[in-house]
Design a protein around this motif. Structure first.
Motif, mmCIF file in Angstrom:
data_model
loop_
_atom_site.group_PDB
_atom_site.id
_atom_site.type_symbol
_atom_site.label_atom_id
_atom_site.label_comp_id
_atom_site.label_asym_id
_atom_site.label_seq_id
_atom_site.Cartn_x
_atom_site.Cartn_y
_atom_site.Cartn_z
ATOM 1 N N ASP A 50 33.805 35.966 36.497
ATOM 2 C CA ASP A 50 33.136 35.159 37.384
ATOM 3 C C ASP A 50 32.725 35.765 38.584
ATOM 4 O OD1 ASP A 50 35.725 35.344 38.185
ATOM 5 O OD2 ASP A 50 36.122 33.299 38.883
ATOM 6 N N ASN A 51 33.108 36.862 38.599
ATOM 7 C CA ASN A 51 32.523 37.957 39.595
ATOM 8 C C ASN A 51 31.047 38.609 39.543
ATOM 9 O OD1 ASN A 51 32.235 39.755 41.603
ATOM 10 N ND2 ASN A 51 33.986 40.856 41.375
ATOM 11 N N ALA A 52 30.104 37.689 39.602
ATOM 12 C CA ALA A 52 28.738 38.224 39.293
ATOM 13 C C ALA A 52 28.322 39.506 40.224
ATOM 14 C CB ALA A 52 27.713 36.917 39.809
ATOM 15 N N GLY A 53 28.777 39.669 41.211
ATOM 16 C CA GLY A 53 28.321 40.667 42.117
ATOM 17 C C GLY A 53 28.820 41.807 41.597
ATOM 18 N N GLY A 54 30.336 41.719 41.389
ATOM 19 C CA GLY A 54 30.999 43.051 40.696
ATOM 20 C C GLY A 54 30.419 43.693 39.371
ATOM 21 N N LEU A 55 30.075 42.607 38.558
ATOM 22 C CA LEU A 55 29.608 42.697 37.221
ATOM 23 C C LEU A 55 27.999 43.404 37.390
ATOM 24 C CD1 LEU A 55 30.441 39.329 35.367
ATOM 25 C CD2 LEU A 55 31.298 41.861 34.804
ATOM 26 N N ALA A 56 27.293 43.061 38.112
ATOM 27 C CA ALA A 56 25.920 43.382 38.506
ATOM 28 C C ALA A 56 26.098 44.915 39.061
ATOM 29 C CB ALA A 56 25.159 42.320 39.569
ATOM 30 N N PHE A 57 27.037 45.200 40.271
ATOM 31 C CA PHE A 57 27.204 46.515 40.646
ATOM 32 C C PHE A 57 27.435 47.604 39.439
ATOM 33 C CE2 PHE A 57 30.428 49.684 42.178
ATOM 34 C CZ PHE A 57 29.639 50.462 42.988
ATOM 35 N N TYR A 58 28.553 47.038 38.845
ATOM 36 C CA TYR A 58 29.055 48.249 37.743
ATOM 37 C C TYR A 58 27.755 48.337 36.653
ATOM 38 C CZ TYR A 58 33.606 48.472 39.649
ATOM 39 O OH TYR A 58 34.559 48.958 40.594
ATOM 40 N N ALA A 59 27.092 47.297 36.351
ATOM 41 C CA ALA A 59 25.820 47.814 35.485
ATOM 42 C C ALA A 59 24.875 48.367 36.118
ATOM 43 C CB ALA A 59 25.273 46.105 35.074
ATOM 44 N N LYS A 60 24.587 48.182 37.525
ATOM 45 C CA LYS A 60 23.677 49.223 38.009
ATOM 46 C C LYS A 60 24.209 50.551 38.217
ATOM 47 C CE LYS A 60 21.709 49.568 42.933
ATOM 48 N NZ LYS A 60 21.756 49.360 44.074
ATOM 49 N N MET A 61 25.415 50.879 38.236
ATOM 50 C CA MET A 61 25.886 52.216 38.201
ATOM 51 C C MET A 61 25.864 52.754 36.966
ATOM 52 S SD MET A 61 26.519 52.601 41.229
ATOM 53 C CE MET A 61 25.217 51.667 41.668
ATOM 54 N N GLY A 62 25.657 52.011 35.750
ATOM 55 C CA GLY A 62 25.350 52.685 34.278
ATOM 56 C C GLY A 62 26.771 52.109 33.577
ATOM 57 N N LEU A 63 27.516 51.298 33.931
ATOM 58 C CA LEU A 63 28.439 50.999 32.948
ATOM 59 C C LEU A 63 28.135 50.055 32.157
ATOM 60 C CD1 LEU A 63 30.172 52.061 35.743
ATOM 61 C CD2 LEU A 63 32.051 51.023 34.678
ATOM 62 N N GLU A 64 28.393 50.086 30.898
ATOM 63 C CA GLU A 64 28.215 48.944 29.749
ATOM 64 C C GLU A 64 29.557 48.488 29.239
ATOM 65 O OE1 GLU A 64 26.804 52.205 27.143
ATOM 66 O OE2 GLU A 64 24.851 52.338 28.073
ATOM 67 N N ASP A 65 29.229 47.207 29.045
ATOM 68 C CA ASP A 65 30.209 46.195 28.291
ATOM 69 C C ASP A 65 30.639 46.607 26.910
ATOM 70 O OD1 ASP A 65 29.214 44.487 30.594
ATOM 71 O OD2 ASP A 65 28.749 42.670 29.370
ATOM 72 N N TYR A 66 32.066 46.432 26.806
ATOM 73 C CA TYR A 66 32.651 47.144 25.677
ATOM 74 C C TYR A 66 33.710 46.221 25.159
ATOM 75 C CZ TYR A 66 36.656 49.495 27.629
ATOM 76 O OH TYR A 66 37.769 49.780 28.336
ATOM 77 N N ALA A 67 34.350 45.483 25.827
ATOM 78 C CA ALA A 67 35.398 44.499 25.372
ATOM 79 C C ALA A 67 35.365 43.332 26.534
ATOM 80 C CB ALA A 67 36.611 45.129 25.385
ATOM 81 N N VAL A 68 36.095 42.074 25.899
ATOM 82 C CA VAL A 68 36.330 41.056 26.803
ATOM 83 C C VAL A 68 38.120 40.534 26.720
ATOM 84 C CG1 VAL A 68 35.906 38.525 27.375
ATOM 85 C CG2 VAL A 68 34.139 40.108 26.898
ATOM 86 N N ASP A 69 38.684 40.581 27.525
ATOM 87 C CA ASP A 69 39.881 39.999 27.799
ATOM 88 C C ASP A 69 39.715 38.648 27.881
ATOM 89 O OD1 ASP A 69 40.841 42.677 27.306
ATOM 90 O OD2 ASP A 69 41.179 43.112 29.452
ATOM 91 N N ARG A 70 39.979 37.747 27.062
ATOM 92 C CA ARG A 70 39.659 36.363 27.156
ATOM 93 C C ARG A 70 40.985 35.659 27.807
ATOM 94 N NH1 ARG A 70 34.778 35.668 26.001
ATOM 95 N NH2 ARG A 70 34.090 36.690 24.194
ATOM 96 N N ALA A 71 40.586 34.469 28.718
ATOM 97 C CA ALA A 71 41.460 33.713 29.355
ATOM 98 C C ALA A 71 42.558 34.215 30.098
ATOM 99 C CB ALA A 71 41.843 32.548 28.206
ATOM 100 N N ARG A 72 42.404 35.297 30.743
ATOM 101 C CA ARG A 72 43.570 35.693 31.509
ATOM 102 C C ARG A 72 44.012 34.989 32.820
ATOM 103 N NH1 ARG A 72 43.483 41.652 31.696
ATOM 104 N NH2 ARG A 72 45.252 41.568 33.263
ATOM 105 N N PRO A 73 45.126 34.333 32.938
ATOM 106 C CA PRO A 73 45.277 33.350 34.076
ATOM 107 C C PRO A 73 45.554 33.941 35.141
ATOM 108 C CG PRO A 73 47.156 33.793 32.448
ATOM 109 C CD PRO A 73 46.406 34.508 32.058
ATOM 110 N N LEU A 74 44.992 33.410 36.169
ATOM 111 C CA LEU A 74 45.222 33.590 37.591
ATOM 112 C C LEU A 74 46.711 33.229 38.036
ATOM 113 C CD1 LEU A 74 41.786 32.616 39.270
ATOM 114 C CD2 LEU A 74 42.611 34.897 38.630
#
Length: 169
Positions: free
Chosen positions: A124-148
């Motif tokens: 849910d951190n759209a800004g963080g996801l966009a920042f790291y994508a802009k830096m060239g980081l690519e998605d490789y895994a998802v940790d599902r439903a980690r509780p806050l």
């Protein structure tokens, strides 16, 4: 951000950076960190402690610390990778701060022989996801439903930046 300089962190920066990070935690919605930090705990965990591979601060023209980026050892990623975290002031002008920090972190990671950088970002951190994508980081895994702390499940997106010789950047 014009006039920003980047330098390695020192323990003397811990009080100001704890204030910066605690404001992000209090605002909520972006970092997976939920417990405020004392300067001492922040220093040990993310600034100069034994698991810190490097940490840089962005200093504004007025001397105020505008953000920091840490690279630490983490048990659930390869031993020759670092785990990155980037934090900028909630009340600051962020343009260019993260880019300047990442250039310094990437250079240091290469200099110490790391093969990759991992970033784990709340889905849910759209800004963080966009920042790291802009830096060239690519998605490789998802940790599902980690509780806050309150039990709310939130996915964590894992991104990577491979520090190979042929890679641009």
């Amino acid at each position: 951000m014009s006039g920003v300089t980047v330098r390695p962190v020192t323990s003397a920066d811990a009080a100001e950076l704890a204030e910066l990070l605690n404001a992000i935690i209090a605002r909520g919605g972006t970092t997976a960190l939920e417990t405020p930090f004392t300067p001492e705990r922040l220093d040990a965990a993310y600034l100069t402690g034994p698991d810190v591979l490097c940490c840089h601060v962005a200093v504004g023209p007025d001397g105020r610390l505008e953000g920091f980026q840490t690279l630490i050892r983490e048990h659930d990623i390869p031993a020759d990778w670092g785990d990155i975290g980037t934090f900028t002031r909630v009340d600051g002008i962020q343009k260019g701060v993260g880019t300047a920090l990442f250039a310094a972190t990437r250079a240091r990671a290469r200099a110490i022989g790391l093969k990759g950088i991992n970033a784990t970002i709340r889905a849910d951190n759209a800004g963080g996801l966009a920042f790291y994508a802009k830096m060239g980081l690519e998605d490789y895994a998802v940790d599902r439903a980690r509780p806050l702390k309150d039990g709310t499940p939130v996915d964590r997106i894992r991104k990577r930046y491979l520090l190979t010789e042929g890679r641009a950047g």
